[in-house]
Design an enzyme around this catalytic site. Sequence first.
Site, short mmCIF file in Angstrom:
data_model
loop_
_atom_site.label_atom_id
_atom_site.label_comp_id
_atom_site.label_asym_id
_atom_site.label_seq_id
_atom_site.Cartn_x
_atom_site.Cartn_y
_atom_site.Cartn_z
N HIS A 1 0.89 -1.39 -0.03
CA HIS A 1 -0.03 -0.01 -0.09
C HIS A 1 0.88 1.55 -0.04
O HIS A 1 0.23 2.46 -0.31
CB HIS A 1 -0.87 0.08 1.15
CG HIS A 1 -2.39 0.48 1.02
ND1 HIS A 1 -3.03 0.46 -0.08
CD2 HIS A 1 -3.24 1.07 1.84
CE1 HIS A 1 -4.12 0.97 -0.16
NE2 HIS A 1 -4.38 1.23 1.18
N ASN B 1 -9.26 4.03 -1.42
CA ASN B 1 -9.99 4.95 -0.79
C ASN B 1 -9.00 6.12 -0.64
O ASN B 1 -9.65 7.26 -0.43
CB ASN B 1 -9.94 4.31 0.87
CG ASN B 1 -10.71 3.27 0.80
OD1 ASN B 1 -11.70 3.29 0.25
ND2 ASN B 1 -10.55 2.46 1.80
N ASN C 1 -6.63 6.89 3.87
CA ASN C 1 -8.31 7.17 3.70
C ASN C 1 -8.46 8.71 3.71
O ASN C 1 -9.45 8.96 3.29
CB ASN C 1 -9.11 6.57 4.57
CG ASN C 1 -8.83 4.85 4.42
OD1 ASN C 1 -8.37 4.50 3.59
ND2 ASN C 1 -9.67 4.23 5.29
#
Length: 227
Positions: free
Chosen positions: A44, A136, A90
């Site tokens: 990520h 996100n 996010n």
Amino acid sequence: MKWPKWLASIWKKEACKENGNDTVGKYLIVGLGNVGTEYEGTRHNAGFMVVDALAKDADAQWSLERHAYRTEVRYKGRTLVLIKPTTYMNLSGKAVNYWLQAEKIELENLLVVVDDLALDPGIIRIRKQGASGGHNGLKDIEDLLGTQAYSRLRVGVGSHFGRGHQIDYVLSSFDAEDEAAMGQSVKTACEAVRCFVTQGIDRTMNFYNSKGNAHQKTQKKEEDTVS
């Protein structure tokens, strides 16, 4: 380490060249990821990896500022403001929106570097606009900017996970094989960023997206031959 023939042949292609465009300006290059040692080197954080490499190449030092780690590098007369949001993935839009305004950078000079499950490690894609695709971080940027019309550089991290294990997968580290491919894709992504700031999004897409297609076609041909 010796690279496979199909991979080595791709990088022999002629690099993105200057076209005589002398327009200079300031650019915001955003690497998406999560701050904290527990997230270092995870899938990520592919965006962080790319901007870290850009900063390292220029011997630039990061400083902790509002909503992000920030540094600045120069390339062929252009100023590249690099940021790594500290808002966590996010809420990435908060940092992007703030730094666009603080640096007075036009939206067309924004490039967001992000991990992508739909692409294998070693593959990158550049887009000038588009939906978040369920990411996100991109969704929050879209919400805060009020538009999908910003450029993004997608870095493949693969999707080798079972049902219900996506979160565990993206927060995991790369295995040895994927890590080798990521090393090359980070290098290529840095080249693409430099092409973006000197040549613009369209020429960057034309060159680097076709390069990725060659990668996939060659890989598929080899897999078909083996099978």
